[in-house]
Design an enzyme around this catalytic site. Structure first.
Site, short mmCIF file in Angstrom:
data_model
loop_
_atom_site.label_atom_id
_atom_site.label_comp_id
_atom_site.label_asym_id
_atom_site.label_seq_id
_atom_site.Cartn_x
_atom_site.Cartn_y
_atom_site.Cartn_z
N GLU A 57 -5.76 13.90 -3.75
CA GLU A 57 -4.50 13.51 -4.39
C GLU A 57 -3.62 14.75 -4.53
O GLU A 57 -4.05 15.77 -5.04
CB GLU A 57 -4.75 12.89 -5.76
CG GLU A 57 -3.49 12.50 -6.51
CD GLU A 57 -2.57 11.59 -5.70
OE1 GLU A 57 -1.39 11.98 -5.50
OE2 GLU A 57 -3.02 10.52 -5.26
N ASP A 84 -3.62 18.48 1.99
CA ASP A 84 -2.80 17.68 2.89
C ASP A 84 -3.70 16.92 3.86
O ASP A 84 -4.47 17.54 4.61
CB ASP A 84 -1.83 18.60 3.65
CG ASP A 84 -0.81 17.84 4.47
OD1 ASP A 84 -1.05 16.67 4.80
OD2 ASP A 84 0.23 18.43 4.79
N ASP A 106 2.14 5.39 1.14
CA ASP A 106 3.59 5.28 1.29
C ASP A 106 3.89 4.71 2.68
O ASP A 106 3.43 5.26 3.68
CB ASP A 106 4.22 6.67 1.15
CG ASP A 106 5.73 6.62 1.01
OD1 ASP A 106 6.36 5.72 1.61
OD2 ASP A 106 6.29 7.49 0.31
N ASP A 142 -0.05 -3.58 0.59
CA ASP A 142 0.73 -4.78 0.30
C ASP A 142 1.89 -4.92 1.28
O ASP A 142 2.56 -5.95 1.30
CB ASP A 142 1.29 -4.70 -1.12
CG ASP A 142 2.29 -3.55 -1.27
OD1 ASP A 142 1.88 -2.40 -0.99
OD2 ASP A 142 3.45 -3.79 -1.63
N THR A 178 -7.35 -1.22 -6.76
CA THR A 178 -6.62 -0.08 -7.30
C THR A 178 -5.71 -0.60 -8.42
O THR A 178 -5.55 -1.82 -8.59
CB THR A 178 -5.74 0.60 -6.23
OG1 THR A 178 -4.63 -0.27 -5.93
CG2 THR A 178 -6.54 0.89 -4.96
N TYR A 180 -2.42 -0.37 -8.51
CA TYR A 180 -1.31 -1.05 -7.82
C TYR A 180 -1.75 -2.44 -7.36
O TYR A 180 -1.01 -3.42 -7.49
CB TYR A 180 -0.87 -0.24 -6.60
CG TYR A 180 -0.02 0.96 -6.91
CD1 TYR A 180 1.23 0.83 -7.52
CD2 TYR A 180 -0.44 2.24 -6.56
CE1 TYR A 180 2.02 1.93 -7.79
CE2 TYR A 180 0.33 3.36 -6.83
CZ TYR A 180 1.57 3.20 -7.45
OH TYR A 180 2.34 4.29 -7.72
N GLU A 181 -2.94 -2.49 -6.82
CA GLU A 181 -3.43 -3.75 -6.26
C GLU A 181 -3.54 -4.84 -7.33
O GLU A 181 -3.21 -6.00 -7.08
CB GLU A 181 -4.79 -3.51 -5.62
CG GLU A 181 -5.33 -4.65 -4.81
CD GLU A 181 -6.60 -4.27 -4.06
OE1 GLU A 181 -7.13 -5.12 -3.34
OE2 GLU A 181 -7.06 -3.11 -4.21
#
Length: 215
Positions: A57, A84, A106, A142, A178, A180-181
């Protein structure tokens, strides 16, 4: 950050080829690219205590929250790094990883930014390098457009697609989600998921041609 020293890897290059020393005897070495606040990471580590998970992260605030979650649960099989993903082959040895997660990255929707997508072929070829033969990439998003774009990109890298679904939770929650999920699921947004298996280490024909031309 200092309070999370036990699960924070400051110098990941020093573990190149030797990540399993963090948990000798682990069943698998897994890497999550972009763990966010760490819900999926921590719950996966908790449910599979014999698996070593390295979570990547780059956002400091999210990284701290993820590490704090792991610390609260006193987990010994998950560690966090900031690096990275485009340089992942500098931190992991060839064929060192068993499974790599890409969750809700992203989408970089503009065409001119396609090279920044974590499922762009240059990233995929590096993942292939550090994954063992038979190793897998588990990809969830998504974003339907990103998903449809990513599938042929994966196939162009000789990754074999399995368990492709465009509505993972159609019949109820499946697997660990997650943060977000969970929100998307509550909103009724379909979740796309696939598994991409390394069946050969052969590079994409286009990349191979470039390499030969450089010689």
């Amino acid at each position: 950050m200092e309070a999370c020293e036990r699960v924070w890897i400051h110098e990941p290059r020093t573990l190149h080829g030797n990540w399993r020393s963090l948990m000798p005897g682990c069943r698998e070495l897994r890497v999550e690219v972009g763990c966010g606040k760490g819900k999926f990471t921590v719950e996966t580590a908790q449910s599979e205590s014999d698996v070593l998970i390295i979570a990547i992260e780059r956002v400091p605030d999210a990284l701290v929250l993820a590490m704090e979650s792991a610390m609260r649960l006193e987990l010994n099989n998950v560690f966090f790094v900031s690096l990275d993903a485009g340089n992942i082959d500098e931190f992991f040895d060839d064929s060192e990883i068993d499974l790599l997660y890409i969750n809700f990255c992203d989408p970089w929707p503009r065409s001119k930014n396609a090279k920044r997508r974590l499922t762009y072929h240059t990233f995929l070829e590096k993942y292939k390098k550090v994954l063992r033969l038979g190793g897998e990439i588990h990809f969830k998003t998504d974003n339907a457009k990103l998903f449809e774009w990513s599938l042929p990109e994966m196939e162009s890298c000789f990754l074999e697609l399995r368990n492709v679904t465009r509505d993972l939770h159609a019949n109820g929650p499946v697997g660990i989600m997650t943060g977000y999920e969970e929100k998307f699921y509550q909103l009724g947004t379909p979740i796309n998921r696939c598994e991409a298996v390394v069946v050969t280490k052969q590079p994409r024909p286009e990349d191979e041609k470039k390499t030969n031309n450089q010689k």
